[in-house]
Scaffold this active site. Structure first.
Site, short mmCIF file in Angstrom:
data_model
loop_
_atom_site.label_atom_id
_atom_site.label_comp_id
_atom_site.label_asym_id
_atom_site.label_seq_id
_atom_site.Cartn_x
_atom_site.Cartn_y
_atom_site.Cartn_z
CB SER A 244 -84.40 -20.27 -95.60
OG SER A 244 -83.88 -20.81 -94.19
N GLY A 245 -82.02 -21.51 -97.58
CA GLY A 245 -81.35 -23.30 -96.87
C GLY A 245 -82.38 -23.94 -95.72
CG ASP A 246 -82.36 -25.92 -92.66
OD1 ASP A 246 -83.28 -26.66 -92.30
OD2 ASP A 246 -81.16 -26.84 -92.05
CG ASP A 247 -86.77 -25.89 -91.03
OD1 ASP A 247 -87.18 -26.71 -91.57
OD2 ASP A 247 -86.47 -26.86 -89.81
CB SER A 278 -87.51 -22.90 -97.52
OG SER A 278 -86.08 -23.53 -97.09
#
Length: 456
Positions: A244-247, A278
């Site tokens: 992921s690019g976030d959580d 991540s």
């Protein structure tokens, strides 16, 4: 003897029909096996990756929705690339993706209608006002299954990410899958790719099982959270793989005064056997939108690789709400910026009316049996002045430092807790001698005892 042979033959027929999901009574089909089964091609869909199939998907769900009260209904998506705009699901319904099936989200923003903001957020998350529709959605549903032979739901998010970075969006991006006010949800054996923003967003839901799901996005894509249970209860996330690019997981419950007013906590949540990558975010975040409260979260047997932090608490002045009774055990962490991170100064408010007196309560946070290697810093623990985070427990924790680790391994302010068997030695605020941290012995009952074994 003849009667026994006839009974065995009848049972064999019933099992075969259950496997096919057709032609048997609901009891014979078993939980989740549907009586009415149709392929999306029967409604005019073309799987060439170019033909827009929005009308076919909408027509299919509407038709099957009329039949679903009689033993349930399933829409089968065969191998192919099925381009479509957003569409909604219905109750007592299965969306079944065969091997090689890929549902592609339209990249034409005109295909995405505007919808109202969530009441617990008060506005769109990216921008004020309404928001773009979610790609797959539904509200007030019961008994919904999204499953198959690991087919793919592809948000084709690059166009959204580019416009977001260029500040060319007037409205908040839609999520890849969002179900509202729904119950008895199963999402299993499906791959989700390149969401415009958040991937799976069960909101105001109860009894949600997410199992064996793969979620993939570029590690620098904006806000592509993996799974975000939001003001939802009895949620089980297990055996998932997320890049992921976030959580990878973010548990939420509304934003500032809107979440406080809506007052629906996220609670009784299990996350286990997750693998997360991540580099700029957390394996599991609690918040930052947590104004309705978060409680009874159980995290165990998870792996994070090249991930910024493990189980992070994100809150701040104006959030209100609470995060309490969080239990974490048996984490295996490899290349981490921070093993432990609590943030009490998280900004980003929906408007200028956030109450500076609305302070969050953060207490009862337990971490045990944690091993981490190649760690830059063991702990960054930041509560709120005059509102310390209390009841923190750490036991049996080992953080092996990276070659270029920071000299200061713990930075602690406005936190209170105990430690037992923690290396490197924690900060004085967590230095009181404790004992092994607790973890609930009684297992939460969420979803069916086993996933439906229906094939179509």
């Amino acid at each position: 003897m003849a009667a026994r042979r006839a009974a065995l033959q009848a049972a064999a027929v019933a099992l075969a029909l259950c496997a096919a999901g057709i032609g048997a009574t609901p009891a014979a089909r078993g939980a989740g096996c549907r009586k009415h089964v149709r392929r999306v091609t029967e409604y005019g869909a073309v799987g060439d990756g170019r033909t827009l199939n929005t009308k076919a998907f909408v027509r299919a769900v509407a038709d099957l929705g009329r039949r679903a009260g009689d033993g349930g209904a399933a829409l089968v998506v065969p191998a192919g690339r099925w381009l479509t705009g957003p569409f909604n699901l219905t109750s007592h319904f299965t969306l079944f993706l065969h091997r090689g099936a890929e549902i592609l989200a339209s990249q034409d923003l005109d295909d995405w209608p505007l919808i109202a903001p969530l009441p617990s957020y008060g506005r769109g998350r990216d921008e004020p006002g309404p928001r773009y529709s979610n790609f797959i959605g539904g509200s007030n549903l019961t008994d919904v299954i999204i499953s198959g032979y690991n087919g793919t739901i592809n948000g084709q998010g690059q166009v959204w990410w580019d416009k977001f970075h260029a500040k060319q969006l007037d409205y908040t991006r839609g999520y890849l899958l969002e179900l509202l006010y729904s119950r008895d949800i199963i999402i299993s054996n499906v791959t989700f790719v390149d969401a415009p923003s958040w991937n799976l967003h069960p909101t105001y839901c109860t009894n949600v099982t997410i199992s064996g799901v793969t979620i993939l996005a570029p590690v620098h894509s904006p806000n592509t959270d993996g799974i975000d249970p939001d003001s939802s209860s009895h949620v089980k996330i297990e055996d998932c793989y997320i890049v992921s690019g976030d959580d990878c997981i973010a548990v939420k419950s509304g934003w500032d005064e809107y979440g406080i007013r809506f007052n629906m906590p996220s609670q009784h949540i299990v996350v286990r056997r997750l693998t997360c990558i991540s580099p700029t975010s957390a394996m599991i975040a609690l918040g930052s939108e947590m104004s309705g409260g978060i409680q009874d979260v159980r995290v165990e047997d998870n792996i994070a690789i090249n991930t910024e932090s493990a189980v992070r608490i994100k809150s701040g002045v104006g959030r209100g709400g609470f995060v309490r009774d969080v239990f974490v055990r048996r984490l295996s962490l490899h290349t981490m910026k921070w093993v432990f991170w609590m943030t009490g100064n998280y900004g980003q408010h929906p408007d200028n009316s956030s109450d500076p007196k609305a302070l969050p309560e953060v207490t009862g946070i337990n971490y045990r049996d944690v091993f981490a290697e190649n760690v830059t810093m063991a702990g960054r623990m930041e509560g709120i002045p005059n509102d310390p985070y209390t009841g923190i427990c750490m036991s049996n924790v080992t953080a092996q430092l990276a070659p270029k680790a920071k000299k200061l391994q713990w930075n602690c302010t406005d936190v209170q807790g105990v430690a037992y068997g923690v290396s490197p030695e924690p900060c004085p605020e967590l230095g009181a001698e404790g004992k092994p941290c607790t973890f609930p012995e009684e297992e939460l009952v969420i979803g069916p005892p086993e996933l439906p074994k229906c094939t179509y």
